[in-house]
Design a protein around this motif. Structure first.
Motif, mmCIF file in Angstrom:
data_model
loop_
_atom_site.group_PDB
_atom_site.id
_atom_site.type_symbol
_atom_site.label_atom_id
_atom_site.label_comp_id
_atom_site.label_asym_id
_atom_site.label_seq_id
_atom_site.Cartn_x
_atom_site.Cartn_y
_atom_site.Cartn_z
ATOM 1 N N GLY A 76 -18.385 17.575 -13.223
ATOM 2 C CA GLY A 76 -18.325 16.161 -12.905
ATOM 3 C C GLY A 76 -19.651 15.446 -13.076
ATOM 4 N N MET A 77 -20.755 16.086 -12.674
ATOM 5 C CA MET A 77 -22.066 15.460 -12.803
ATOM 6 C C MET A 77 -22.424 15.214 -14.256
ATOM 7 S SD MET A 77 -23.313 14.772 -9.837
ATOM 8 C CE MET A 77 -25.044 14.549 -10.234
ATOM 9 N N ILE A 95 -20.365 12.197 -15.632
ATOM 10 C CA ILE A 95 -20.870 10.896 -15.192
ATOM 11 C C ILE A 95 -22.181 10.566 -15.888
ATOM 12 C CG2 ILE A 95 -21.714 9.614 -13.194
ATOM 13 C CD1 ILE A 95 -19.721 11.212 -11.503
ATOM 14 N N SER A 152 -13.740 19.769 -11.152
ATOM 15 C CA SER A 152 -14.884 18.886 -10.977
ATOM 16 C C SER A 152 -14.808 17.688 -11.923
ATOM 17 C CB SER A 152 -16.183 19.661 -11.212
ATOM 18 O OG SER A 152 -17.308 18.823 -11.114
ATOM 19 N N ILE A 186 -12.530 15.086 -10.494
ATOM 20 C CA ILE A 186 -13.218 14.306 -9.454
ATOM 21 C C ILE A 186 -14.162 13.299 -10.099
ATOM 22 C CG2 ILE A 186 -14.764 14.440 -7.472
ATOM 23 C CD1 ILE A 186 -13.680 17.246 -6.969
ATOM 24 N N GLY A 187 -14.875 13.731 -11.146
ATOM 25 C CA GLY A 187 -15.779 12.829 -11.848
ATOM 26 C C GLY A 187 -15.060 11.660 -12.491
ATOM 27 N N ARG A 242 -22.683 9.291 -9.486
ATOM 28 C CA ARG A 242 -23.307 10.575 -9.207
ATOM 29 C C ARG A 242 -23.452 10.830 -7.712
ATOM 30 N NH1 ARG A 242 -28.104 9.887 -13.533
ATOM 31 N NH2 ARG A 242 -27.468 7.722 -13.253
ATOM 32 N N MET A 264 -20.146 11.894 -6.415
ATOM 33 C CA MET A 264 -19.824 13.210 -6.951
ATOM 34 C C MET A 264 -20.584 14.304 -6.210
ATOM 35 S SD MET A 264 -18.052 14.851 -9.189
ATOM 36 C CE MET A 264 -17.996 16.609 -8.872
ATOM 37 N N GLY A 274 -18.690 17.046 -4.016
ATOM 38 C CA GLY A 274 -18.910 18.431 -4.437
ATOM 39 C C GLY A 274 -19.369 19.302 -3.287
#
Length: 285
Positions: free
Chosen positions: A107-108, A111, A187, A190-191, A197, A200, A204
């Protein structure tokens, strides 16, 4: 002047309709090719920051060296049979390491790429959304393979009885790839939804520890209350740990069997991939 028959090209060749089988094979081959193309782009990032692999190894090392050593001495948690507690938790710590890397990578990264405009360029290309998702998942799985060798090295130094048969090691690598892919796509989902961030990072951190403790990573399911047993049985991490424990340990046993563990992880991977493929365009909104 004769009229050209329908279905015949100017050069005299007969126009043939592509069969469904040919179209299906072409679609699958294109999906595989573009998935590995995306994965290769993601793996190249390791060249710019290879120290990330070493940093990710600190947390599982602390768990094995401190938590594992202490609980092995006091023998507070029964493992069933004659399996030492340090051996029991080694598979769980490997799964935990994979979980943390996957959750905070997928996810990070998505983004970050959205903020740089990279996602918009990918979405404007003819690359299938599923290929984008699977490519990132495969790359995350390859990244997590380094954790296998780190945990194996620490476990051997601590006297854990590992199964070093080549087939067993291949099975461990396969399970790590599938587990990392599942949680990386989770993940990514979710992102796609939170889009920042800061959110997220918070979500997380909120999810990793419940997923970890609601599994059989550091204690058997038999010690859990009934409500936690139910959560553990629907937690993919439980099946990842079970497969690792039955494969990587010399005296390890699997509660569900390697086949069932792989099936659950594969089905989870397919379902999450389809969901993330539908949500992926939301990142650019």
């Amino acid at each position: 002047m004769t009229q050209q028959e329908p279905g015949v090209l100017l050069n005299g060749w007969v126009r043939t309709k592509a069969t469904r089988k040919h179209n299906f094979i072409s679609a699958i081959s294109e999906l595989v090719f573009k998935t590995f193309a995306i994965a290769e782009l993601e793996i190249r990032k390791l060249r710019h920051d290879p120290t990330d692999l070493a940093v990710r190894a600190v947390q599982p090392a602390l768990w094995l060296l401190i938590f594992g050593q202490v609980f092995s001495k006091i023998r507070a948690i029964p493992t069933g049979g004659n399996l030492p507690y340090l051996d029991f938790m080694t598979a769980g710590i490997l799964a935990q390491s994979v979980l943390f890397v996957a959750i905070f990578t997928g996810g990070m990264t998505l983004i970050w790429e959205r903020d740089l405009g990279i996602v918009h360029k990918f979405l404007a290309s003819p690359t299938p959304r599923v290929a984008m998702v699977l490519g990132k998942a495969v790359a995350c799985g390859v990244r997590c393979l380094s954790q296998v060798f780190i945990i194996y090295g620490l476990a051997l130094l601590l006297g854990v009885k590992l199964n070093l048969h080549p087939l067993a090691i291949i099975k461990v690598l396969l399970i790590v790839l599938m587990g990392a892919s599942c949680f990386c796509i989770f993940s990514l989902i979710i992102g796609c939804l939170v889009k920042t961030r800061e959110r997220m990072t918070g979500i997380g951190q909120l999810l990793t520890m419940p997923l970890f403790f609601a599994s059989n990573a550091i204690y058997p399911i038999s010690l859990m209350p009934n409500w936690l047993k139910f959560i553990s049985h629907i937690n993919p991490l439980t099946y990842e740990v079970d497969a690792l424990r039955g494969t990587m340990l010399l005296n390890g046993t699997s509660l569900y069997g390697f086949g069932l563990d792989c099936t659950v992880l594969l089905l989870t991977l397919i379902i999450l991939t389809l969901i993330c493929g539908k949500l992926y365009p939301r990142v650019a909104m």
